[in-house]
Design a protein around this motif. Structure first.
Motif, PDB file in Angstrom:
ATOM      1  N   UNK A 133       0.834  -1.193   0.000  1.00 15.96           N
ATOM      2  CA  UNK A 133       0.000   0.000   0.000  1.00 15.96           C
ATOM      3  C   UNK A 133       0.882   1.262   0.000  1.00 15.96           C
ATOM      4  N   UNK A 134       1.864   1.295   0.908  1.00 18.10           N
ATOM      5  CA  UNK A 134       2.764   2.453   1.001  1.00 18.10           C
ATOM      6  C   UNK A 134       3.524   2.634  -0.309  1.00 18.10           C
ATOM      7  N   UNK A 135       3.980   1.536  -0.878  1.00 20.60           N
ATOM      8  CA  UNK A 135       4.710   1.607  -2.149  1.00 20.60           C
ATOM      9  C   UNK A 135       3.849   2.278  -3.212  1.00 20.60           C
ATOM     10  N   UNK A 136       2.629   1.842  -3.337  1.00 19.22           N
ATOM     11  CA  UNK A 136       1.746   2.411  -4.364  1.00 19.22           C
ATOM     12  C   UNK A 136       1.467   3.884  -4.106  1.00 19.22           C
ATOM     13  N   UNK A 137       1.350   4.266  -2.866  1.00 12.18           N
ATOM     14  CA  UNK A 137       1.133   5.677  -2.516  1.00 12.18           C
ATOM     15  C   UNK A 137       2.318   6.551  -2.940  1.00 12.18           C
ATOM     16  N   UNK A 138       3.504   5.964  -2.946  1.00  9.40           N
ATOM     17  CA  UNK A 138       4.729   6.719  -3.279  1.00  9.40           C
ATOM     18  C   UNK A 138       5.236   6.439  -4.693  1.00  9.40           C
TER      19      UNK A 138
END
Length: 166
Positions: A133-138
């Protein structure tokens, strides 16, 4: 082309490089490191004009750091110096929990130099959901195989080379 492997606490050279971030098997355990396969995947795919440096937080010959801060300091400097930071997280809460890796990924997710590999067939893939999730946000590339993760890391190295960042 050629690969130069730099082990923990060895001098960090300049030039195109990939840091291999992720859980490290404990010395004397029965779990083999995933990093030799990552080095192989990078070596198979590297087409740059010169050598690629691969930075591993594992120690040459299994020799541990005399002081914890020496290891952490080197890893922090190596991740910061790397052109790309390849995170491979074959999550297994029993043998490769990757708790430190979680923090490192959080620190590097917004750097523009991280790629995240999370195999869906690892023992605890549900424990990687938040990182994905964090990866996709960044805008961090997310891959499911080590080979694809290496490909994504080398794409970041190629982009940095094209933009004159190396």
């Amino acid at each position: 082309m050629s690969i130069t492997l730099v082990w923990a606490r060895e001098p960090i050279p300049t030039g195109p490089s990939v840091f291999l971030a992720g859980p490290t098997p404990r010395l004397g355990g029965d779990v083999e490191s995933w990093r030799p396969a990552a080095v192989e995947a990078l070596a198979e795919q590297w087409t740059g004009p010169g050598p690629l440096t691969v930075l591993t937080p594992e120690s040459r010959g299994g020799k541990r750091a005399a002081h914890y801060d020496d290891q952490v300091g080197w890893e922090t400097a190596a991740r910061k110096a790397a052109t790309a930071v390849l995170f491979w997280i074959p999550r297994d809460l029993r043998t490769l929990p990757g708790f430190t890796t979680n923090v490192e990924f959080g620190l590097d997710a917004g750097s523009g130099r991280a790629v995240l590999g999370c195999p869906p067939d690892c023992p605890n893939p549900e424990r990687n959901r938040y990182l994905i999730y964090v990866a996709r946000e960044h805008g961090v590339p997310v891959r499911e195989t080590l080979h694809e993760t290496a490909t994504a890391a080398l794409a970041l190295v190629a982009a940095a080379t094209r933009h004159g960042e190396l």
